[in-house]
Design a protein around this motif. Structure first.
Motif, PDB file in Angstrom:
ATOM      1  N   LEU A  39     -18.901  29.048 -38.962  1.00  0.00           N
ATOM      2  CA  LEU A  39     -17.702  28.529 -38.307  1.00  0.00           C
ATOM      3  C   LEU A  39     -17.694  28.806 -36.803  1.00  0.00           C
ATOM      4  CD1 LEU A  39     -14.981  29.452 -40.952  1.00  0.00           C
ATOM      5  CD2 LEU A  39     -15.815  27.174 -40.378  1.00  0.00           C
ATOM      6  N   TRP A  40     -18.213  29.951 -36.400  1.00  0.00           N
ATOM      7  CA  TRP A  40     -18.207  30.317 -34.983  1.00  0.00           C
ATOM      8  C   TRP A  40     -19.520  29.998 -34.295  1.00  0.00           C
ATOM      9  CZ3 TRP A  40     -13.600  30.876 -33.156  1.00  0.00           C
ATOM     10  CH2 TRP A  40     -12.585  31.330 -33.988  1.00  0.00           C
ATOM     11  N   ASP A  41     -20.433  29.357 -35.020  1.00  0.00           N
ATOM     12  CA  ASP A  41     -21.730  28.949 -34.478  1.00  0.00           C
ATOM     13  C   ASP A  41     -22.482  30.120 -33.841  1.00  0.00           C
ATOM     14  OD1 ASP A  41     -23.738  27.105 -34.133  1.00  0.00           O
ATOM     15  OD2 ASP A  41     -23.037  26.524 -32.126  1.00  0.00           O
ATOM     16  N   THR A  42     -22.527  31.212 -34.583  1.00  0.00           N
ATOM     17  CA  THR A  42     -23.281  32.389 -34.149  1.00  0.00           C
ATOM     18  C   THR A  42     -24.317  32.716 -35.226  1.00  0.00           C
ATOM     19  OG1 THR A  42     -21.813  33.981 -35.214  1.00  0.00           O
ATOM     20  CG2 THR A  42     -21.279  33.355 -32.945  1.00  0.00           C
ATOM     21  N   SER A  43     -25.211  33.602 -34.888  1.00  0.00           N
ATOM     22  CA  SER A  43     -26.205  34.028 -35.868  1.00  0.00           C
ATOM     23  C   SER A  43     -26.478  35.522 -35.741  1.00  0.00           C
ATOM     24  CB  SER A  43     -27.502  33.235 -35.720  1.00  0.00           C
ATOM     25  OG  SER A  43     -28.031  33.439 -34.424  1.00  0.00           O
ATOM     26  N   THR A  44     -25.498  36.251 -35.275  1.00  0.00           N
ATOM     27  CA  THR A  44     -25.687  37.684 -35.062  1.00  0.00           C
ATOM     28  C   THR A  44     -25.031  38.495 -36.164  1.00  0.00           C
ATOM     29  OG1 THR A  44     -23.693  37.843 -33.719  1.00  0.00           O
ATOM     30  CG2 THR A  44     -25.763  37.397 -32.564  1.00  0.00           C
ATOM     31  N   ILE A  45     -25.599  39.676 -36.374  1.00  0.00           N
ATOM     32  CA  ILE A  45     -25.038  40.651 -37.295  1.00  0.00           C
ATOM     33  C   ILE A  45     -25.472  42.015 -36.788  1.00  0.00           C
ATOM     34  CG2 ILE A  45     -27.001  40.523 -38.881  1.00  0.00           C
ATOM     35  CD1 ILE A  45     -25.003  40.973 -41.192  1.00  0.00           C
ATOM     36  N   SER A  46     -24.597  42.973 -36.903  1.00  0.00           N
ATOM     37  CA  SER A  46     -24.933  44.316 -36.438  1.00  0.00           C
ATOM     38  C   SER A  46     -25.970  44.942 -37.367  1.00  0.00           C
ATOM     39  CB  SER A  46     -23.676  45.196 -36.396  1.00  0.00           C
ATOM     40  OG  SER A  46     -23.228  45.468 -37.709  1.00  0.00           O
ATOM     41  N   TYR A  47     -26.628  45.980 -36.867  1.00  0.00           N
ATOM     42  CA  TYR A  47     -27.639  46.671 -37.671  1.00  0.00           C
ATOM     43  C   TYR A  47     -26.997  47.270 -38.925  1.00  0.00           C
ATOM     44  CZ  TYR A  47     -31.227  49.941 -39.104  1.00  0.00           C
ATOM     45  OH  TYR A  47     -32.149  50.624 -39.844  1.00  0.00           O
ATOM     46  N   LYS A  48     -25.846  47.930 -38.753  1.00  0.00           N
ATOM     47  CA  LYS A  48     -25.157  48.533 -39.904  1.00  0.00           C
ATOM     48  C   LYS A  48     -24.687  47.458 -40.884  1.00  0.00           C
ATOM     49  CE  LYS A  48     -23.535  52.692 -37.595  1.00  0.00           C
ATOM     50  NZ  LYS A  48     -22.364  53.442 -37.139  1.00  0.00           N
ATOM     51  N   GLY A  49     -24.198  46.341 -40.344  1.00  0.00           N
ATOM     52  CA  GLY A  49     -23.758  45.243 -41.206  1.00  0.00           C
ATOM     53  C   GLY A  49     -24.906  44.655 -42.003  1.00  0.00           C
ATOM     54  N   PRO A  78     -42.472  27.336 -43.493  1.00  0.00           N
ATOM     55  CA  PRO A  78     -43.037  27.403 -42.141  1.00  0.00           C
ATOM     56  C   PRO A  78     -41.937  27.235 -41.092  1.00  0.00           C
ATOM     57  CG  PRO A  78     -43.787  25.432 -43.306  1.00  0.00           C
ATOM     58  CD  PRO A  78     -42.948  26.207 -44.260  1.00  0.00           C
ATOM     59  N   PRO A  79     -42.054  27.925 -39.975  1.00  0.00           N
ATOM     60  CA  PRO A  79     -41.045  27.821 -38.913  1.00  0.00           C
ATOM     61  C   PRO A  79     -40.877  26.407 -38.382  1.00  0.00           C
ATOM     62  CG  PRO A  79     -42.557  29.637 -38.471  1.00  0.00           C
ATOM     63  CD  PRO A  79     -43.091  28.893 -39.654  1.00  0.00           C
ATOM     64  N   SER A  80     -41.894  25.570 -38.533  1.00  0.00           N
ATOM     65  CA  SER A  80     -41.814  24.206 -37.996  1.00  0.00           C
ATOM     66  C   SER A  80     -40.757  23.354 -38.706  1.00  0.00           C
ATOM     67  CB  SER A  80     -43.177  23.522 -38.089  1.00  0.00           C
ATOM     68  OG  SER A  80     -43.588  23.433 -39.448  1.00  0.00           O
ATOM     69  N   ILE A  81     -40.419  23.682 -39.951  1.00  0.00           N
ATOM     70  CA  ILE A  81     -39.399  22.885 -40.657  1.00  0.00           C
ATOM     71  C   ILE A  81     -38.052  23.604 -40.698  1.00  0.00           C
ATOM     72  CG2 ILE A  81     -41.076  21.678 -42.082  1.00  0.00           C
ATOM     73  CD1 ILE A  81     -40.121  23.431 -44.433  1.00  0.00           C
ATOM     74  N   SER A  82     -37.923  24.662 -39.959  1.00  0.00           N
ATOM     75  CA  SER A  82     -36.680  25.419 -39.947  1.00  0.00           C
ATOM     76  C   SER A  82     -35.635  24.740 -39.069  1.00  0.00           C
ATOM     77  CB  SER A  82     -36.946  26.838 -39.433  1.00  0.00           C
ATOM     78  OG  SER A  82     -35.781  27.608 -39.554  1.00  0.00           O
ATOM     79  N   SER A  83     -34.431  24.674 -39.595  1.00  0.00           N
ATOM     80  CA  SER A  83     -33.289  24.173 -38.836  1.00  0.00           C
ATOM     81  C   SER A  83     -32.047  24.886 -39.363  1.00  0.00           C
ATOM     82  CB  SER A  83     -33.145  22.648 -38.995  1.00  0.00           C
ATOM     83  OG  SER A  83     -32.668  22.335 -40.276  1.00  0.00           O
ATOM     84  N   PRO A  84     -31.014  25.024 -38.546  1.00  0.00           N
ATOM     85  CA  PRO A  84     -29.807  25.731 -39.007  1.00  0.00           C
ATOM     86  C   PRO A  84     -29.177  25.093 -40.245  1.00  0.00           C
ATOM     87  CG  PRO A  84     -29.760  25.479 -36.625  1.00  0.00           C
ATOM     88  CD  PRO A  84     -30.938  24.697 -37.127  1.00  0.00           C
ATOM     89  N   SER A  85     -29.157  23.768 -40.315  1.00  0.00           N
ATOM     90  CA  SER A  85     -28.535  23.124 -41.471  1.00  0.00           C
ATOM     91  C   SER A  85     -29.369  23.316 -42.744  1.00  0.00           C
ATOM     92  CB  SER A  85     -28.303  21.637 -41.211  1.00  0.00           C
ATOM     93  OG  SER A  85     -29.529  20.991 -40.954  1.00  0.00           O
ATOM     94  N   LEU A  86     -30.690  23.274 -42.625  1.00  0.00           N
ATOM     95  CA  LEU A  86     -31.550  23.523 -43.782  1.00  0.00           C
ATOM     96  C   LEU A  86     -31.424  24.974 -44.235  1.00  0.00           C
ATOM     97  CD1 LEU A  86     -33.761  22.558 -45.768  1.00  0.00           C
ATOM     98  CD2 LEU A  86     -35.441  23.303 -44.070  1.00  0.00           C
ATOM     99  N   ASP A  87     -31.420  25.899 -43.284  1.00  0.00           N
ATOM    100  CA  ASP A  87     -31.273  27.310 -43.627  1.00  0.00           C
ATOM    101  C   ASP A  87     -29.949  27.568 -44.332  1.00  0.00           C
ATOM    102  OD1 ASP A  87     -33.723  27.741 -42.463  1.00  0.00           O
ATOM    103  OD2 ASP A  87     -32.894  28.564 -40.598  1.00  0.00           O
ATOM    104  N   LEU A  88     -28.877  26.953 -43.841  1.00  0.00           N
ATOM    105  CA  LEU A  88     -27.559  27.124 -44.458  1.00  0.00           C
ATOM    106  C   LEU A  88     -27.542  26.533 -45.867  1.00  0.00           C
ATOM    107  CD1 LEU A  88     -24.616  28.050 -44.216  1.00  0.00           C
ATOM    108  CD2 LEU A  88     -24.092  25.805 -43.251  1.00  0.00           C
ATOM    109  N   SER A  89     -28.124  25.348 -46.031  1.00  0.00           N
ATOM    110  CA  SER A  89     -28.150  24.700 -47.354  1.00  0.00           C
ATOM    111  C   SER A  89     -28.919  25.536 -48.367  1.00  0.00           C
ATOM    112  CB  SER A  89     -28.798  23.321 -47.265  1.00  0.00           C
ATOM    113  OG  SER A  89     -28.093  22.501 -46.387  1.00  0.00           O
ATOM    114  N   VAL A  90     -30.063  26.048 -47.970  1.00  0.00           N
ATOM    115  CA  VAL A  90     -30.878  26.854 -48.879  1.00  0.00           C
ATOM    116  C   VAL A  90     -30.168  28.158 -49.218  1.00  0.00           C
ATOM    117  CG1 VAL A  90     -33.051  28.126 -49.083  1.00  0.00           C
ATOM    118  CG2 VAL A  90     -33.055  25.806 -48.207  1.00  0.00           C
ATOM    119  N   SER A  91     -29.549  28.780 -48.227  1.00  0.00           N
ATOM    120  CA  SER A  91     -28.857  30.040 -48.506  1.00  0.00           C
ATOM    121  C   SER A  91     -27.643  29.826 -49.403  1.00  0.00           C
ATOM    122  CB  SER A  91     -28.465  30.743 -47.214  1.00  0.00           C
ATOM    123  OG  SER A  91     -27.522  29.991 -46.498  1.00  0.00           O
TER     124      SER A  91
END
Length: 190
Positions: A45-55, A140-153
């Protein structure tokens, strides 16, 4: 999952090993979903991809804990189903002994027809989960995209746990009756 937990907890006639395992499987599914989905939704929702180490560390710990518990429960449930179908008279005494070849040796045709759809549905969910996890981490990293990663997860973190109640519980007549009774009583009170 919440309905299953409520029905098994409230229905005293459902306090058997099979329903105890279903209750714990539903709790494990809810735990694994609650471990990853809130942060994934926040990042999406916030278009970020960060998470803390503890999180990240706590997410990994709880995810592995709930997934390990789920696979442990699924293994026990498979054995429970085998004993209840193949050796129903010994059900109470055999839950401590050693389970797919067993299904093939079921003597009655009815027992085999009862066991195979359940086993195949369970194998389908496990296969979906394992294949999407493997794809997510080995693509492979060549087929990686945020929407594909989200769908798979979403496939491995939400869809598999959401299918478990349908496969493991809603085909069970005792649980359907308990849910129906619980809903009827709830509607009568309101």
């Amino acid at each position: 999952n919440s309905l299953i937990i409520s029905a098994v907890a409230c229905g005293h006639h459902l306090h058997t090993p099979m329903f105890f395992f279903l209750l714990n499987l539903a709790l494990s599914d809810l735990g694994s979903i609650c471990t990853t989905v809130p942060k994934a939704m926040h990042n999406s929702l916030w278009d970020t991809s960060t998470i803390s180490y503890k999180g990240c560390a706590s997410q990994l710990f709880f995810l592995y804990f709930f997934l390990s518990a789920e696979y442990f429960l699924l293994t026990i449930m498979c054995y429970d189903r085998y004993v209840s179908i193949c050796k129903p008279l010994h059900y109470g005494t055999l839950l401590g002994s050693r389970i797919f070849r067993a299904v093939l040796r079921i003597p009655s045709e009815q027992g085999g027809h009862k066991a195979f759809p359940t086993c195949l549905a369970r194998l389908a969910v496990v296969s979906l989960f394992v294949s999407t996890v493997i794809f997510a981490h080995l693509k492979p990293p060549s087929i990686s995209s945020p929407s594909l990663d989200l769908s798979v997860s979403v496939l491995y973190s939400v869809v598999s746990p959401a299918l478990n109640p349908l496969i493991y519980s809603l085909r069970n007549q005792e649980l359907k009756d308990a849910l129906r009774k619980m809903m009827t009583v709830s509607f009568q009170k309101h």
